[in-house]
Design an enzyme around this catalytic site. Structure first.
Site, PDB file in Angstrom:
ATOM      1  N   GLY A  36       0.843  -1.203   0.000  1.00  0.00           N
ATOM      2  CA  GLY A  36       0.000   0.000   0.000  1.00  0.00           C
ATOM      3  C   GLY A  36       0.872   1.246   0.000  1.00  0.00           C
ATOM      4  O   GLY A  36       2.091   1.166   0.159  1.00  0.00           O
ATOM      5  N   ASN A  99      -7.373 -12.252  12.756  1.00  0.00           N
ATOM      6  CA  ASN A  99      -7.457 -11.044  13.587  1.00  0.00           C
ATOM      7  C   ASN A  99      -8.608 -10.139  13.159  1.00  0.00           C
ATOM      8  O   ASN A  99      -9.321  -9.572  13.998  1.00  0.00           O
ATOM      9  CB  ASN A  99      -6.139 -10.266  13.527  1.00  0.00           C
ATOM     10  CG  ASN A  99      -5.016 -11.003  14.252  1.00  0.00           C
ATOM     11  OD1 ASN A  99      -5.259 -11.710  15.230  1.00  0.00           O
ATOM     12  ND2 ASN A  99      -3.790 -10.834  13.781  1.00  0.00           N
ATOM     13  N   TYR A 145      -0.634 -17.399  -2.429  1.00  0.00           N
ATOM     14  CA  TYR A 145      -1.798 -16.504  -2.484  1.00  0.00           C
ATOM     15  C   TYR A 145      -3.087 -17.326  -2.546  1.00  0.00           C
ATOM     16  O   TYR A 145      -4.015 -17.111  -1.763  1.00  0.00           O
ATOM     17  CB  TYR A 145      -1.678 -15.611  -3.720  1.00  0.00           C
ATOM     18  CG  TYR A 145      -2.760 -14.570  -3.864  1.00  0.00           C
ATOM     19  CD1 TYR A 145      -2.872 -13.519  -2.963  1.00  0.00           C
ATOM     20  CD2 TYR A 145      -3.656 -14.619  -4.934  1.00  0.00           C
ATOM     21  CE1 TYR A 145      -3.860 -12.545  -3.126  1.00  0.00           C
ATOM     22  CE2 TYR A 145      -4.631 -13.652  -5.095  1.00  0.00           C
ATOM     23  CZ  TYR A 145      -4.724 -12.619  -4.192  1.00  0.00           C
ATOM     24  OH  TYR A 145      -5.699 -11.656  -4.355  1.00  0.00           O
ATOM     25  N   TYR A 159     -16.271 -18.824  11.149  1.00  0.00           N
ATOM     26  CA  TYR A 159     -16.745 -17.766  12.059  1.00  0.00           C
ATOM     27  C   TYR A 159     -18.242 -17.511  11.870  1.00  0.00           C
ATOM     28  O   TYR A 159     -18.956 -17.197  12.820  1.00  0.00           O
ATOM     29  CB  TYR A 159     -15.945 -16.464  11.852  1.00  0.00           C
ATOM     30  CG  TYR A 159     -14.788 -16.359  12.817  1.00  0.00           C
ATOM     31  CD1 TYR A 159     -13.702 -17.222  12.727  1.00  0.00           C
ATOM     32  CD2 TYR A 159     -14.793 -15.416  13.844  1.00  0.00           C
ATOM     33  CE1 TYR A 159     -12.651 -17.151  13.618  1.00  0.00           C
ATOM     34  CE2 TYR A 159     -13.744 -15.337  14.745  1.00  0.00           C
ATOM     35  CZ  TYR A 159     -12.667 -16.200  14.634  1.00  0.00           C
ATOM     36  OH  TYR A 159     -11.639 -16.133  15.520  1.00  0.00           O
ATOM     37  N   THR A 175      -8.970  -6.704 -11.621  1.00  0.00           N
ATOM     38  CA  THR A 175      -9.518  -5.351 -11.495  1.00  0.00           C
ATOM     39  C   THR A 175      -8.396  -4.351 -11.751  1.00  0.00           C
ATOM     40  O   THR A 175      -7.256  -4.583 -11.367  1.00  0.00           O
ATOM     41  CB  THR A 175     -10.118  -5.159 -10.095  1.00  0.00           C
ATOM     42  OG1 THR A 175     -11.077  -6.197  -9.870  1.00  0.00           O
ATOM     43  CG2 THR A 175     -10.808  -3.813  -9.952  1.00  0.00           C
TER      44      THR A 175
END
Ligand code: UDP
Length: 311
Positions: A36, A99, A145, A159, A175
């Protein structure tokens, strides 16, 4: 809503920050900045509804106050990046997802996972429907990945089933758009940068492999609608307009009037590079009334203009 966006300084994360702020929500962007870039969110620095936290989400996430939605977008996403950061890629898909889900559980927040068409691997079914379970080489170079994202999907469903977290799984197909890193190694920034420098475009292999390219604003709309829906199973979000990499190179050269043509680089093609990829978007269309709106030439022109300004 107060929304946590992991990977918020990345290409997709930063566009999501913009969208959620524009809808009147508060946004906390979290990023460790390995792929990023704060330049992607610099324009938001004076916005009192926006907050940036420099944090690696593979470590415990402490966030005070209420959170209504978690969008987990942190991950390297270019094959070149995940070859460079293989362990970080596995960790953010596994520990980072754990997390981020922990935050959603503790805060009673909705959770949206940025999953990927890579979970289909080198697909034996075409186009790819959500029911297709994929063809992935666990130990190949792309496995870090693919398997991280497959594990992430399994964790999200666990979850949901075990803890009742209200989860979404968005399977994102290729994208592109402004804020992709010029040197991120993916085909769109590579070809545009090469064409603007009037260099030949590097086609890996014979260029017969296919991809289906979606403009970023269509993805953002799909993410927003999916989060606002109540659907917990995976949804493909991508543009079904499929083309070969060779055809794609020709379109880029035409739009940029690049006289340098193409050059074949057979040895650059990474093992396991999918031969075909095209989303079946029936589910997104039926459930979310969503379909891509931006056509390839229009989206590419906007992206070319962006890259011209940063070159
Ligand atoms: N590719 C290419 N030239 C480049 C970069 C990529 O021909 O300079 C090809 C690559 O081999 C793959 C396709 O373009 O078949 C898309 O690659 P990308 O890295 O964008 O992402 P992927 O869809 O493979 O995850």
């Amino acid at each position: 809503m107060r929304v946590l966006i992991t990977g918020g300084a990345g290409f997709l994360g930063s566009h999501l920050c913009d969208r959620f702020l524009a809808e009147g929500h508060q946004v906390v962007a979290m990023d460790n900045l390995i792929t990023g870039n704060v330049a992607n969110i610099a324009h938001l620095s004076g916005n009192r509804n926006f907050h940036f936290v420099h944090h690696d989400v593979t470590n415990y996430i402490y966030l005070a106050g209420p959170v209504d939605a978690v969008l987990h977008f942190a991950s390297p996403a270019s094959p070149i990046d995940y070859l460079k950061f293989p362990i970080q890629t596995l960790k953010v898909g596994a520990l980072g997802t754990h997390n981020a889900l922990g935050v959603a559980l503790a805060k009673g927040a909705k959770f949206l996972l940025a999953s990927t068409s890579e979970i289909y691997g080198d697909p034996l079914e075409h186009p790819q429907r959500e029911e297709y379970v994929g063809n992935v080489d666990t130990i190949g170079p792309r496995g870090v990945y693919d398997e991280a994202k497959r594990y992430a999907e399994a964790l999200v469903m666990a979850y949901h089933r075990a803890h009742g977290v209200d989860t979404r799984i968005m399977r994102i197909f290729n994208t592109y758009g402004p804020r992709m890193r010029l040197a991120d190694g993916r085909v769109v920034p590579n070809f545009i940068a090469q064409s603007l420098r009037q260099e030949p475009l590097t086609v890996y292999g014979d260029g017969a492999q296919t991809r289906s390219f979606q403009y970023v604003s269509d993805l953002v709309e799909g993410a927003y609608r999916l989060l606002m829906s109540d659907f917990n199973e995976p949804v493909n979000i991508g543009n079904p307009h499929e083309m070969t990499i060779l055809q794609f190179a020709q379109v880029v050269n035409e739009l940029t009037q690049n006289p340098a043509g193409i050059i074949y680089k057979a040895q650059e093609r990474i093992k396991g590079d999918p031969q075909t990829r095209q989303p079946d978007i029936t589910r997104a269309h039926t459930l979310l009334n969503w379909e891509p709106k931006v056509d390839l030439r229009e989206g590419l022109q906007r992206t070319i203009d962006h890259f011209r300004s940063v070159l």
